[in-house]
Enzyme design. Structure first.
Site, mmCIF file in Angstrom:
data_model
loop_
_atom_site.group_PDB
_atom_site.id
_atom_site.type_symbol
_atom_site.label_atom_id
_atom_site.label_comp_id
_atom_site.label_asym_id
_atom_site.label_seq_id
_atom_site.Cartn_x
_atom_site.Cartn_y
_atom_site.Cartn_z
ATOM 1 N N LYS A 257 0.881 -1.171 0.000
ATOM 2 C CA LYS A 257 0.000 0.000 0.000
ATOM 3 C C LYS A 257 0.914 1.214 0.000
ATOM 4 O O LYS A 257 1.512 1.567 1.015
ATOM 5 C CB LYS A 257 -0.916 0.004 1.223
ATOM 6 C CG LYS A 257 -1.892 1.172 1.191
ATOM 7 C CD LYS A 257 -2.841 1.125 2.371
ATOM 8 C CE LYS A 257 -3.970 2.132 2.253
ATOM 9 N NZ LYS A 257 -3.601 3.473 1.903
ATOM 10 N N PHE A 349 -1.693 -1.162 -10.201
ATOM 11 C CA PHE A 349 -2.172 -2.360 -9.500
ATOM 12 C C PHE A 349 -3.441 -2.963 -10.089
ATOM 13 O O PHE A 349 -3.890 -4.016 -9.657
ATOM 14 C CB PHE A 349 -2.326 -2.103 -8.001
ATOM 15 C CG PHE A 349 -3.174 -0.910 -7.645
ATOM 16 C CD1 PHE A 349 -4.549 -0.991 -7.696
ATOM 17 C CD2 PHE A 349 -2.578 0.282 -7.247
ATOM 18 C CE1 PHE A 349 -5.329 0.097 -7.356
ATOM 19 C CE2 PHE A 349 -3.352 1.372 -6.902
ATOM 20 C CZ PHE A 349 -4.738 1.287 -6.960
ATOM 21 N N LYS A 431 -7.308 -3.249 3.256
ATOM 22 C CA LYS A 431 -5.998 -2.664 3.548
ATOM 23 C C LYS A 431 -5.632 -2.978 4.984
ATOM 24 O O LYS A 431 -6.512 -3.093 5.839
ATOM 25 C CB LYS A 431 -6.036 -1.153 3.311
ATOM 26 C CG LYS A 431 -7.072 -0.438 4.137
ATOM 27 C CD LYS A 431 -7.110 1.050 3.816
ATOM 28 C CE LYS A 431 -8.249 1.719 4.563
ATOM 29 N NZ LYS A 431 -8.508 3.078 4.141
#
Ligand code: ATP
Length: 566
Positions: A257, A349, A431
């Protein structure tokens, strides 16, 4: 259509705060609009003149509106300003002075929605010498043929402050109600989702409405179009890697991330490259190097790539946090200089579209494979995100540790079979980052400081969102620096807030809710003081989020959840 008919709808919407009632009013109007050829009026319903993906702005300040009002009514700007101080809303001022003027001269022409759109849509196209004069003439022409109520809504539309409360959810439900007569609850829910999906792909209520008028089959055909920005997919949050696996399944893909900002890179069939933020702002001009990287290192006739652009220190070759590069998003000058001083690396991504075909229903693992095939990885320029496919908790933890060591925020864990859902916060990915209590909130009010802080806005009332409404959650005055060289400063925030001021009362100002900030806090308390019912203890502003819009801020539900957790 007569503009006065639309104004009657505005009036009704303004008078009825209930969302159900608003939906009914809107849907009744849309039923009539179905029969009209030009459906652009739907933009006016939300106080806009273009589709949501189109970022052209009318560029009308309060002062310019006052000049136009002065031209149309014969009153001096200072008389208008005095009235503004009294009424606090230029829309109401327009209504009152046009009402008085009408007692003397009655305008001959009926104003139509076509004429209003025609004049307003010309505003963003004007540039160069004489622009201000031309803008005043276009507005004054409308005001001269306006009835009092019409003048009120023209001025509010111009200032981007319609105040009738027709957010995206209400519009979606009204379209469903106007176009599909479904009593069956399950079926209705399906249609609502379909309308939402269609909007998330098109970002244009007119197009969605036109498709819906033609029926469900047509609505399903709404497609992505490279070159037109699309809303990004968002993710949920989990605390541990085990929770992550539970949510997205095993094995899954983990990727770093990155602490940058979201970038959607579009290439259309003609080879034009466009770059959008998650707010759908076109930032192609600000990132000329990214355009070059895409040309050189990404294969394909057309595509839409979902990425995170991360800043790095070109000498030390280390990643920097988002705050360091945030100015690259807005700044329209010194681009070459900034490009050298604040370079970005693009980490791709996901891919939503490739060579003429939408991929949003294609499983993620295949989309990822395609990415790896078409991108020639170039460190510090463009590459696929650092990733790992695993079902092993230990391996995943090692990967997480590495991401943090590299200065990244954490990791993402993504379901390999999932489709891409534009605009939705779904559990197709989660996340994980080290615990920090923070919310993204919007500033709605501020107060001027005193003493050595005089002249700066130094205390800020921040709000979260709940179904399109903004609710206060407290005042923040810490986190900011007095010297610009030390980081995010009062001066910088003041500079950004001043153009947004809608009303001043003594030292207090109300601002248009546009500036989003990240607020870190120690804990949440219940509080009757603020309309959200909550207050934050020890809040401090840690960063500006120019890449976020009001629709991205923390929701009341999220705050309730955090409150319960603590
Ligand atoms: P946050 O404030 O934590 O960035 P958010 O509300 O912006 O969260 P989320 O969907 O919750 O958005 O978290 C994912 C965000 O992280 C994305 O919006 C994107 O900007 C960023 N990001 C960085 N690296 C990745 C990655 N590899 N995959 C997906 N998103 C990533």
């Amino acid at each position: 259509m007569q503009y006065s008919r639309l104004c009657e709808v505005y009036e009704e919407l303004e008078k009825n705060p209930s969302r159900l009632k608003k939906t009914e009013i809107l849907s009744n109007f849309l039923k009539k609009l179905k029969k009209e050829k030009n459906k652009e009026v739907i933009y006016l319903l939300q106080g806009k003149i273009f589709p949501d993906y189109d970022e052209r702005e009318m560029g009308i300040s309060n002062q310019l509106a006052i000049k136009a009002l002065s031209r149309a009514t014969g009153l001096s700007p200072s008389e208008i300003e005095n009235l503004w101080k009294k009424l606090g809303d230029l829309g109401l001022v327009a209504e009152e002075i046009v009402r008085k003027k009408k007692q003397v001269t009655l305008s001959a022409k009926e104003l139509t929605t076509e004429k209003v759109l025609e004049n307003l849509q010309k505003l963003p196209t004007l540039e160069g010498k004489g622009t201000i004069e031309k803008k005043i003439s276009l507005i004054a022409e409308l005001l001269t043929s306006s009835k009092p109520k019409e003048a009120k809504y023209i001025i509010r539309t111009l200032l981007g402050d319609l105040r009738v409360g027709t957010g995206a959810g209400t519009m979606r439900d009204a379209i469903v109600q106007a176009c599909f007569d479904k009593k069956d609850k399950e079926k209705k829910k399906e249609i609502i989702d379909l309308v939402q999906e269609s909007y998330d792909k098109a970002t244009d209520w007119k197009l969605v409405f036109e498709q819906a008028c033609k029926g469900l089959k047509q609505l399903e055909k709404t497609e992505l179009e490279p070159g037109k920005p699309v809303k990004v997919m968002l993710f949920l949050k989990e605390k541990t890697i085990e929770d992550g696996f539970d949510r997205v399944g095993k094995p899954c893909l983990l990727d770093w991330k990155y602490d940058g900002f979201r970038m959607m890179i579009n290439k259309d069939e003609k080879g034009n490259i466009k770059i959008f933020t998650r707010r759908l702002d076109d930032v192609t001009k600000q990132f000329p190097e990214v355009k070059e990287y895409v040309k050189k290192y990404v294969k394909g006739k057309s595509f839409i790539l979902d990425c995170e652009a991360v800043g790095y220190d070109s000498e030390k070759k280390i990643y920097l946090s988002f705050q360091n590069i945030s100015q690259r998003i807005k700044r329209k000058y010194d681009i070459e200089k900034l490009k050298k001083e604040l370079p970005v690396e693009v980490n791709v991504f996901d891919i939503l579209y490739y060579n003429g075909k939408s991929l949003i229903k294609t499983p993620f693992k295949e989309r990822r494979k395609l990415l790896e095939k078409i991108i020639k990885n170039q460190k510090w320029k463009i590459k696929t995100s650092e990733s790992l496919i695993t079902d092993d908790v230990k391996e995943a933890e090692k990967f997480y540790k590495k991401a943090l060591e590299e200065g990244e925020e954490g990791i993402m864990m993504k379901n390999l079979e999932a489709p891409y859902k534009p605009g939705a916060r779904v559990g197709y990915g989660i996340k994980i980052k080290p615990e920090e209590n923070e919310f993204d909130l919007v500033i709605i009010e501020a107060e001027y400081g005193t003493g050595k802080r005089a002249g700066w806005l130094t205390s800020y009332t921040v709000a979260c969102q709940d179904k399109g409404k903004l609710l206060e959650i407290g005042k923040v005055s810490t986190g900011l620096k007095e010297k610009e060289s030390e980081g995010l400063s009062f001066k910088e925030l003041t500079k950004r807030l001043k153009p947004l001021i809608a009303k001043e009362t003594g030292r207090r100002v109300e601002v248009k809710p546009e500036l989003v900030v990240t607020v870190v806090y120690q804990n949440i308390q219940k509080s009757p003081t603020y309309s959200s019912g909550f207050a934050l203890r020890f809040p401090r502003i840690t960063r500006l989020r120019p890449d976020r819009s009001v629709s991205d801020i923390t929701t009341l539900n999220e705050i309730k959840k955090e409150y319960k957790k603590s």
